[in-house]
Design an enzyme around this catalytic site. Structure first.
Site, short mmCIF file in Angstrom:
data_model
loop_
_atom_site.label_atom_id
_atom_site.label_comp_id
_atom_site.label_asym_id
_atom_site.label_seq_id
_atom_site.Cartn_x
_atom_site.Cartn_y
_atom_site.Cartn_z
N ASP A 92 0.92 -1.07 0.12
CA ASP A 92 -0.03 0.01 -0.01
C ASP A 92 0.89 1.43 -0.02
O ASP A 92 1.88 1.19 0.02
CB ASP A 92 -1.00 0.07 1.20
CG ASP A 92 -0.36 -0.54 2.55
OD1 ASP A 92 0.85 -0.41 2.62
OD2 ASP A 92 -1.09 -0.51 3.49
N ASP A 115 -7.85 -2.15 14.32
CA ASP A 115 -9.14 -2.23 13.88
C ASP A 115 -9.27 -3.66 12.88
O ASP A 115 -10.28 -3.89 12.51
CB ASP A 115 -9.88 -1.14 13.17
CG ASP A 115 -9.12 -0.87 11.77
OD1 ASP A 115 -8.12 -1.40 11.47
OD2 ASP A 115 -9.54 0.05 11.20
N HIS A 121 -7.48 -4.38 10.17
CA HIS A 121 -7.32 -3.78 8.81
C HIS A 121 -5.78 -4.88 8.58
O HIS A 121 -5.16 -4.94 9.36
CB HIS A 121 -7.38 -2.71 8.25
CG HIS A 121 -6.12 -1.76 8.86
ND1 HIS A 121 -6.04 -0.67 9.66
CD2 HIS A 121 -4.93 -1.63 8.40
CE1 HIS A 121 -4.93 0.17 9.64
NE2 HIS A 121 -3.99 -0.74 9.35
N GLU A 137 -9.88 -1.62 5.22
CA GLU A 137 -10.43 -1.29 6.54
C GLU A 137 -11.70 -2.15 6.86
O GLU A 137 -12.18 -2.78 5.71
CB GLU A 137 -10.87 0.15 6.39
CG GLU A 137 -9.61 1.23 6.42
CD GLU A 137 -8.99 1.29 7.76
OE1 GLU A 137 -9.34 0.54 8.74
OE2 GLU A 137 -8.18 2.11 7.87
C1 GLP Z 1 -0.40 0.49 8.52
C2 GLP Z 1 -0.19 -0.23 7.19
C3 GLP Z 1 -0.48 -1.70 7.45
C4 GLP Z 1 0.08 -2.09 8.88
C5 GLP Z 1 -0.33 -1.38 9.89
C6 GLP Z 1 0.14 -1.63 11.44
O1 GLP Z 1 -1.82 1.05 8.54
N1 GLP Z 1 -0.87 0.26 6.19
O2 GLP Z 1 0.05 -2.24 6.48
O3 GLP Z 1 -0.12 -3.50 8.79
O4 GLP Z 1 -0.20 0.08 9.82
O5 GLP Z 1 1.39 -1.06 11.64
P1 GLP Z 1 2.33 -1.13 12.81
O6 GLP Z 1 2.90 -2.64 12.18
O7 GLP Z 1 3.31 0.15 12.84
O8 GLP Z 1 1.51 -1.43 14.07
#
Ligand code: GLP
Length: 240
Positions: free
Chosen positions: A66, A134, A136, A141
């Site tokens: 993403d 949440d 995702h 989402e």
């Molecule tokens: C973002 C990314 C996700 C990731 C999430 C969790 O929203 N788009 O791909 O899994 O963050 O991030 P973190 O690993 O920093 O908790």
């Protein structure tokens, strides 16, 4: 679905090992990478293994999940910048073969070809995922269709809040993103997900014990034949 519980160092090492084994079995492997804090130790281990000559990425190509809409690849919070800084700049991968969705310019046209590009490259052999509080995965989402391919989306307020810790101010966090869809992710041959910390416990509960439902995007992984969930004790705390 396999679940492995361990401290962050141990689970990161195991995931790095999964990548290394995939590449040893298939030197032209297509690798699926994720951003966020969760995979950072995995990437540090891959860098070390590459620098010690235990694995080469020369034959590999990669696709990232993403990108934020509105951020140039040179912006310090863009996911292209993140990948260069935390992995690509330190390993022997050919950067022309690393793909990160675009967030500016003709990003919609690039996005519309992304699934086709992945397919043409041979499909993703191993995909690493983090998880949002949440539930995702990538930027899919709650409410995203299980049939979704790469698309543009609006970020949930909780995601904007979670991710604001990496920006100077919450007002700087983009509100839109481009993301591989849930179907795009499910097309990967092998999936490994990493989650650490209390903030992820509800999502991990939803993933492992809740109903398979578009209200909990990560739950789709229960329908995949080759998924391993790597968690620490805190992320696993609602299951015990
Ligand atoms: C973002 C990314 C996700 C990731 C999430 C969790 O929203 N788009 O791909 O899994 O963050 O991030 P973190 O690993 O920093 O908790």
């Amino acid at each position: 679905m396999k679940v492995i519980v361990g401290n962050e160092e141990a689970i990161s090492r195991l995931i790095a090992e999964e990548f290394i084994q995939t590449i040893h079995a298939k030197p032209h492997a297509v690798l699926g990478f994720a951003t966020g804090t969760s995979p950072l130790k995995v990437y540090a281990d891959l860098i070390q293994a590459n620098q010690e000559g235990k694995v080469t990425f020369q034959g590999c190509s990669s696709f990232n999940l993403d990108e934020y809409v509105g951020l140039e690849g040179s912006h310090a919070q863009s996911y292209r910048y993140f990948m260069n800084k935390n992995l690509f700049d330190h390993i022997d991968i050919n950067k022309d073969k690393t793909h990160v969705l675009l967030g500016v310019g003709d990003y919609q046209s690039y996005m519309s070809h992304y699934d086709e590009m992945i397919e043409k490259a041979g499909g993703i052999d191993i995909q690493i995922l983090g998880i949002g509080s949440d539930g995702h995965i990538a930027f899919n989402e709650p409410g995203t269709s299980f049939d979704s391919l790469t698309h543009e989306t609006e970020l949930a307020p909780s995601t904007i809040k979670d991710n604001s810790r990496l920006f100077h101010d919450i007002s700087e966090v983009p509100t839109r993103a481009v993301t591989m869809g849930l179907k795009s992710i499910m097309n990967a041959r092998k999936i490994v997900l990493i989650a650490t910390g209390k903030n992820k416990a509800k999502a991990i509960y939803g993933l492992l014990k809740g109903p398979v439902s578009e209200a909990m995007p990560c739950s789709i992984l229960r329908n995949h034949p080759d998924v391993t969930i790597y968690v620490d004790e805190e992320a696993y705390s609602l299951i015990r």
